[in-house]
Design a protein around this motif. Sequence first.
Motif, PDB file in Angstrom:
ATOM      1  N   ASP A   1      54.333  50.102  41.325  1.00  0.00           N
ATOM      2  CA  ASP A   1      53.085  49.352  41.421  1.00  0.00           C
ATOM      3  C   ASP A   1      52.463  49.516  42.810  1.00  0.00           C
ATOM      4  O   ASP A   1      51.248  49.722  42.939  1.00  0.00           O
ATOM      5  N   MET A   2      53.289  49.414  43.836  1.00  0.00           N
ATOM      6  CA  MET A   2      52.788  49.546  45.207  1.00  0.00           C
ATOM      7  C   MET A   2      52.223  50.948  45.440  1.00  0.00           C
ATOM      8  O   MET A   2      51.183  51.101  46.088  1.00  0.00           O
ATOM      9  N   TRP A   3      52.894  51.969  44.899  1.00  0.00           N
ATOM     10  CA  TRP A   3      52.428  53.351  45.070  1.00  0.00           C
ATOM     11  C   TRP A   3      51.024  53.492  44.484  1.00  0.00           C
ATOM     12  O   TRP A   3      50.133  54.067  45.103  1.00  0.00           O
ATOM     13  N   ILE A   4      50.836  52.961  43.298  1.00  0.00           N
ATOM     14  CA  ILE A   4      49.523  53.047  42.636  1.00  0.00           C
ATOM     15  C   ILE A   4      48.489  52.222  43.397  1.00  0.00           C
ATOM     16  O   ILE A   4      47.389  52.703  43.683  1.00  0.00           O
ATOM     17  N   ALA A   5      48.824  50.988  43.737  1.00  0.00           N
ATOM     18  CA  ALA A   5      47.875  50.085  44.400  1.00  0.00           C
ATOM     19  C   ALA A   5      47.401  50.642  45.744  1.00  0.00           C
ATOM     20  O   ALA A   5      46.251  50.418  46.136  1.00  0.00           O
ATOM     21  N   GLU A   6      48.254  51.379  46.431  1.00  0.00           N
ATOM     22  CA  GLU A   6      47.879  51.955  47.722  1.00  0.00           C
ATOM     23  C   GLU A   6      46.897  53.113  47.588  1.00  0.00           C
ATOM     24  O   GLU A   6      46.240  53.487  48.551  1.00  0.00           O
ATOM     25  N   ARG A   7      46.780  53.686  46.381  1.00  0.00           N
ATOM     26  CA  ARG A   7      45.957  54.886  46.203  1.00  0.00           C
ATOM     27  C   ARG A   7      44.730  54.706  45.321  1.00  0.00           C
ATOM     28  O   ARG A   7      43.741  55.411  45.495  1.00  0.00           O
ATOM     29  N   ALA A   8      44.784  53.814  44.368  1.00  0.00           N
ATOM     30  CA  ALA A   8      43.679  53.651  43.418  1.00  0.00           C
ATOM     31  C   ALA A   8      42.452  53.061  44.111  1.00  0.00           C
ATOM     32  O   ALA A   8      42.557  52.089  44.847  1.00  0.00           O
ATOM     33  N   THR A   9      41.309  53.689  43.866  1.00  0.00           N
ATOM     34  CA  THR A   9      40.065  53.255  44.484  1.00  0.00           C
ATOM     35  C   THR A   9      38.937  53.264  43.457  1.00  0.00           C
ATOM     36  O   THR A   9      39.155  53.580  42.288  1.00  0.00           O
ATOM     37  N   LYS A  10      37.746  52.986  43.927  1.00  0.00           N
ATOM     38  CA  LYS A  10      36.567  53.003  43.072  1.00  0.00           C
ATOM     39  C   LYS A  10      36.427  54.387  42.428  1.00  0.00           C
ATOM     40  O   LYS A  10      36.578  55.403  43.098  1.00  0.00           O
ATOM     41  N   GLY A  11      36.162  54.383  41.131  1.00  0.00           N
ATOM     42  CA  GLY A  11      36.007  55.634  40.409  1.00  0.00           C
ATOM     43  C   GLY A  11      37.291  56.120  39.760  1.00  0.00           C
ATOM     44  O   GLY A  11      37.253  57.079  38.990  1.00  0.00           O
ATOM     45  N   ASP A  12      38.421  55.491  40.073  1.00  0.00           N
ATOM     46  CA  ASP A  12      39.690  55.848  39.438  1.00  0.00           C
ATOM     47  C   ASP A  12      39.914  54.966  38.224  1.00  0.00           C
ATOM     48  O   ASP A  12      39.328  53.889  38.097  1.00  0.00           O
ATOM     49  N   VAL A  13      40.808  55.427  37.343  1.00  0.00           N
ATOM     50  CA  VAL A  13      41.209  54.645  36.176  1.00  0.00           C
ATOM     51  C   VAL A  13      42.712  54.404  36.294  1.00  0.00           C
ATOM     52  O   VAL A  13      43.470  55.335  36.569  1.00  0.00           O
ATOM     53  N   VAL A  14      43.130  53.171  36.080  1.00  0.00           N
ATOM     54  CA  VAL A  14      44.544  52.796  36.151  1.00  0.00           C
ATOM     55  C   VAL A  14      44.964  52.258  34.790  1.00  0.00           C
ATOM     56  O   VAL A  14      44.256  51.450  34.191  1.00  0.00           O
ATOM     57  N   ILE A  15      46.132  52.717  34.318  1.00  0.00           N
ATOM     58  CA  ILE A  15      46.693  52.248  33.054  1.00  0.00           C
ATOM     59  C   ILE A  15      47.956  51.462  33.381  1.00  0.00           C
ATOM     60  O   ILE A  15      48.918  52.012  33.938  1.00  0.00           O
ATOM     61  N   THR A  16      47.960  50.174  33.035  1.00  0.00           N
ATOM     62  CA  THR A  16      49.123  49.329  33.317  1.00  0.00           C
ATOM     63  C   THR A  16      49.100  48.088  32.432  1.00  0.00           C
ATOM     64  O   THR A  16      48.046  47.669  31.970  1.00  0.00           O
ATOM     65  N   GLY A  17      50.256  47.518  32.248  1.00  0.00           N
ATOM     66  CA  GLY A  17      50.369  46.221  31.598  1.00  0.00           C
ATOM     67  C   GLY A  17      50.712  45.147  32.607  1.00  0.00           C
ATOM     68  O   GLY A  17      50.860  43.980  32.265  1.00  0.00           O
ATOM     69  N   ASP A  18      50.846  45.534  33.869  1.00  0.00           N
ATOM     70  CA  ASP A  18      51.253  44.635  34.940  1.00  0.00           C
ATOM     71  C   ASP A  18      50.022  43.937  35.524  1.00  0.00           C
ATOM     72  O   ASP A  18      49.175  44.583  36.143  1.00  0.00           O
TER      73      ASP A  18
END
Length: 151
Positions: free
Chosen positions: A55-72
């Motif tokens: 989760d931390m790895w994704i949260a540190e990189r995801a920005t505007k214009g990205d799409v994130v898939i998670t149930g968390d």
Amino acid sequence: MIYVDADACPVKAEVERVADRHKVKVFMVANGGLRPSPNPLVEMVYVPDGPDVADMWIAERATKGDVVITGDIPLAAKCVEAGSRVLRHNGEAFTPGNIGNLLATRDLMADLRAADPFRQGGGRPFSKADRSRFLDALERALQAARKEGNA
């Protein structure tokens, strides 16, 4: 880009298929145990074991214009705050308008489960309709992200 919280994600193949059609880079992030994809657009990211490391790895990189898939839900909240479009596996979108209520409900349910050790969690099984809704939602999210210029 698409970031997938890949541990226990039931729609990895669907993400890959849609990303391939749109020629969008995908990061499948997991603690391990996933087979590498031969698709050059898919990068497997194996993070160390530990609470919320993926989760931390994704949260540190995801920005505007990205799409994130998670149930968390806490991860979704961080990514929504960063401007990402965030989807659950069933296609439900996490948005600035609903993330506060979802976090509050999650916390309330955690408190109820802690107060009653016999209360069992779990939801309904993942269905074909969920998969179909997810595919439609991912298609729409990618198109919207393209308009924002990142995906």
